[in-house]
Design a protein around this motif. Structure first.
Motif, PDB file in Angstrom:
ATOM      1  N   ARG B  75       0.819  -1.209   0.000  1.00 42.96           N
ATOM      2  CA  ARG B  75       0.000   0.000   0.000  1.00 42.96           C
ATOM      3  C   ARG B  75       0.852   1.259   0.000  1.00 42.96           C
ATOM      4  NH1 ARG B  75      -4.629  -1.596   4.501  1.00 42.96           N
ATOM      5  NH2 ARG B  75      -5.411  -3.450   3.423  1.00 42.96           N
ATOM      6  N   GLU B  76       2.129   1.112  -0.220  1.00 38.97           N
ATOM      7  CA  GLU B  76       2.985   2.282  -0.219  1.00 38.97           C
ATOM      8  C   GLU B  76       3.230   2.721  -1.664  1.00 38.97           C
ATOM      9  OE1 GLU B  76       5.080   1.816   4.011  1.00 38.97           O
ATOM     10  OE2 GLU B  76       6.373   1.472   2.268  1.00 38.97           O
ATOM     11  N   ILE B  77       3.193   4.031  -1.862  1.00 36.14           N
ATOM     12  CA  ILE B  77       3.214   4.578  -3.215  1.00 36.14           C
ATOM     13  C   ILE B  77       4.300   5.636  -3.349  1.00 36.14           C
ATOM     14  CG2 ILE B  77       1.886   5.895  -4.925  1.00 36.14           C
ATOM     15  CD1 ILE B  77      -0.636   4.757  -3.615  1.00 36.14           C
ATOM     16  N   GLY B  78       4.956   5.642  -4.463  1.00 41.91           N
ATOM     17  CA  GLY B  78       5.889   6.723  -4.791  1.00 41.91           C
ATOM     18  C   GLY B  78       5.554   7.250  -6.168  1.00 41.91           C
ATOM     19  N   THR B  79       5.578   8.544  -6.313  1.00 41.52           N
ATOM     20  CA  THR B  79       5.253   9.154  -7.599  1.00 41.52           C
ATOM     21  C   THR B  79       6.249  10.251  -7.906  1.00 41.52           C
ATOM     22  OG1 THR B  79       2.903   8.744  -7.220  1.00 41.52           O
ATOM     23  CG2 THR B  79       3.455  10.345  -8.916  1.00 41.52           C
ATOM     24  N   ARG B  80       6.576  10.407  -9.170  1.00 34.97           N
ATOM     25  CA  ARG B  80       7.415  11.516  -9.564  1.00 34.97           C
ATOM     26  C   ARG B  80       6.946  12.041 -10.902  1.00 34.97           C
ATOM     27  NH1 ARG B  80      13.317  10.520 -10.209  1.00 34.97           N
ATOM     28  NH2 ARG B  80      13.153   9.479  -8.220  1.00 34.97           N
ATOM     29  N   LEU B  81       7.088  13.336 -11.086  1.00 33.79           N
ATOM     30  CA  LEU B  81       6.734  13.989 -12.342  1.00 33.79           C
ATOM     31  C   LEU B  81       7.822  14.998 -12.649  1.00 33.79           C
ATOM     32  CD1 LEU B  81       4.620  14.333 -14.584  1.00 33.79           C
ATOM     33  CD2 LEU B  81       3.617  16.170 -13.222  1.00 33.79           C
ATOM     34  N   GLY B  82       8.462  14.856 -13.789  1.00 33.48           N
ATOM     35  CA  GLY B  82       9.571  15.742 -14.075  1.00 33.48           C
ATOM     36  C   GLY B  82       9.643  16.153 -15.527  1.00 33.48           C
ATOM     37  N   VAL B  83      10.507  17.104 -15.790  1.00 39.81           N
ATOM     38  CA  VAL B  83      10.761  17.599 -17.130  1.00 39.81           C
ATOM     39  C   VAL B  83      12.191  17.243 -17.495  1.00 39.81           C
ATOM     40  CG1 VAL B  83      10.919  19.632 -18.602  1.00 39.81           C
ATOM     41  CG2 VAL B  83       9.146  19.513 -16.855  1.00 39.81           C
TER      42      VAL B  83
END
Lengths: 191, 339
Positions: B75-83
């Protein structure tokens, strides 16, 4: 007269060693028959042989190779009919590419009439790609006739091609840019 | 020690430069359609711990890209959003990070900065990042499932960094990575992992990874000794998978003997030219270093159909050339010159 005719017959009937080396026998024979027909009709045989070798390198099956060679043979014949008996081999090949990309024989005839004796190799090669990018053939043909009447040189076509390709790589729509550039090179004259 | 078997590591990438189905990929992104998008993913079944996975989505055009990644374990989440932006041989990226823990329920947000440099067949990549707690509390947690001291006394704003080196040896990709992060109470601050991927069929690879490191973005995923075996699928073997494809450059220079072809694209080891001028036999171009290749041919001026093959891949249209249907489900480039 007899000796040259015999030599010509021998030349036509001699199989190309590359085809026999690279293709299976049935395919090689079928391609050789098409090449023979082309040479008898005054068309270049080398592009047909190269098309067969291209198919072999790209892993195409024999029947597909024969079909592609036959299609090119028909295209060369149509291009010869449209561009005239004086057209060089690479011009015929460019004409076949134009037809394959969606152009018509009638359009080729009109461009030949407009261009006179000017070779159309570059014009047809570059504009065939634009047909592939969605330029309607009828509009393309009319625009090219305008450019030919304005004596736009081959170098300008290559520059225009580079500009269009740059636009395409940037993700922008190609046709509006193409139309604008064509109008700049050969403005539409108001009646 | 925990051994994890990767049931399926799926990198389902839509090629960045894909044409319509059946046509070969170009070296540069096309104008329309799904060409600029790349989608990838991995999945692992981690023994008795949890199911985890990672998906990434990238969109690139004109030398830049936006890329998102989402990974999870249980149930652990990691998210990233990059350019991302490619500058010469380097790719720089920056963006936002997010992480969500389950026990305790804590959410974190922050930023990262990364860089990747490709020199020949070697690629060096590194990242630094910082997270801050934005919701929930470590100190208030008293449940089971994690060592209390680890989270209560651990940093509320963890930072991390890692450095990786990859090198390609023919069909095998080897990589090593060192990981460092703010030290937790019961764990060390450094980890490592090594991986080897063997490409046995175009687009398929078997990968083995081992080491002592967390698998995802979330900073409180524990370090564990682990081995992962996975099967990866990618429609194209691009060194820049998931990011912007570098732009190749091709030119023909006539000379007194014939013509010299020039090609440039970093990260490629072998380039072959094939076409009417070679009777469609692939001819290797000479590698000059720095991604540059040359080939001189004694052929007369004229108009020819040609393709390039990169690292033994499918025939491609050389950058900048008009392309025509080859009649075999692909395309060929057209080139012509005169004296």
């Amino acid at each position: 007269m007899l000796i040259p005719a015999v030599l010509l017959a021998l030349a036509i009937q001699a199989p190309d060693s590359l085809l026999r080396e690279r293709l299976d026998l049935p395919t090689a024979r079928a391609v050789e028959a098409i090449v023979d027909s082309a040479v008898r009709a005054g068309l270049p045989g080398r592009p047909l042989i190269q098309k067969a070798l291209e198919g072999q390198t790209k892993g195409a099956a024999g029947p597909r190779i024969v079909a592609a060679v036959h299609l090119l043979y028909e295209g060369l014949g149509q291009a010869r009919a449209a561009l005239g008996s004086e057209a060089a081999d690479d011009e015929l090949q460019a004409g076949a590419i134009w037809l394959r990309s969606g152009g018509t024989v009638a359009q080729l005839i009109r461009m030949r009439r407009t261009a006179g004796t000017r070779p159309l190799t570059t014009v047809l090669t570059v504009s065939a790609e634009w047909l592939g990018r969605g330029w309607p053939a009828a509009e393309a043909s009319a625009s090219l006739e305008r450019l030919l009447r304005a004596d736009v040189p081959d170098t300008a076509f290559l520059t225009l091609r580079a500009d269009v390709d740059r636009v395409a790589r940037q993700g922008a729509a190609v046709l509006p840019v193409l139309r604008e550039r064509v109008n700049r090179l050969a403005p539409v004259r108001n009646p | 020690m925990t051994i994890r078997l990767g049931v399926l590591a799926v990198a389902a990438a839509v090629p960045l430069a894909a044409q319509a189905p059946g046509k070969p990929a170009r070296l540069e992104a096309p104008a329309v359609g799904l060409g600029p998008f790349a989608l990838g993913g991995t999945g692992e079944w981690a023994g008795s711990v949890a199911l985890g996975g990672r998906w990434s989505l990238g969109f690139g055009a004109a030398g830049a890209a936006v890329r998102g990644e989402h990974d999870w374990l249980g149930r652990e989440i990691g998210t990233r959003l990059g350019v991302e932006r490619s500058v010469g041989r380097a790719t720089l990226s920056a963006g936002a990070l997010g992480a969500s823990l389950d026990q305790p329920k804590v959410s974190m947000a922050g930023a990262f900065l990364a860089a990747r440099l490709t020199v020949g067949s070697v690629q060096v990549e590194g990242e630094v990042g910082q997270l801050a707690r934005i919701a929930g509390s470590f100190a208030a947690w008293s449940g089971a499932g994690r060592p209390v001291d680890t989270l209560r006394s651990g940093p509320q704003s963890p930072s991390h960094g890692w450095l990786a080196v990859r090198r390609r040896f023919g069909p095998v990709d080897l990589a090593g990575r060192v990981v460092a992060r703010t030290r937790l109470a019961s764990e060390g601050s450094a980890g490592w992992e090594a991986s080897a991927a063997f490409r046995f069929v175009d687009g398929w690879a078997v990968a083995v990874t081992g080491g002592r490191a967390p698998i995802g973005t979330s900073p409180y995923l524990p370090y564990r000794d682990r081995v992962t075996i996975g099967l990866a699928l990618a429609p194209r073997r691009s060194r820049t998978f998931g990011s912007v494809e570098r732009r190749g450059w091709f030119a023909a220079e006539p000379d007194s003997a014939g013509v010299v072809f020039h090609f440039w694209l970093p990260g490629i080891e072998r380039v072959e030219l094939l076409g009417d001028l070679t009777d469609w036999r692939p001819v290797a171009m000479t590698a000059l270093g720095g991604g540059r290749f040359d080939l001189a041919l004694a052929v007369p001026p004229g108009s020819y159909l040609i393709n390039l093959r990169l690292d033994g891949g499918k025939p491609l249209v050389p950058p900048g050339l008009p392309a025509v249907d080859d009649g075999f489900g692909g395309e060929a480039g057209v080139i012509s010159w005169s004296r």
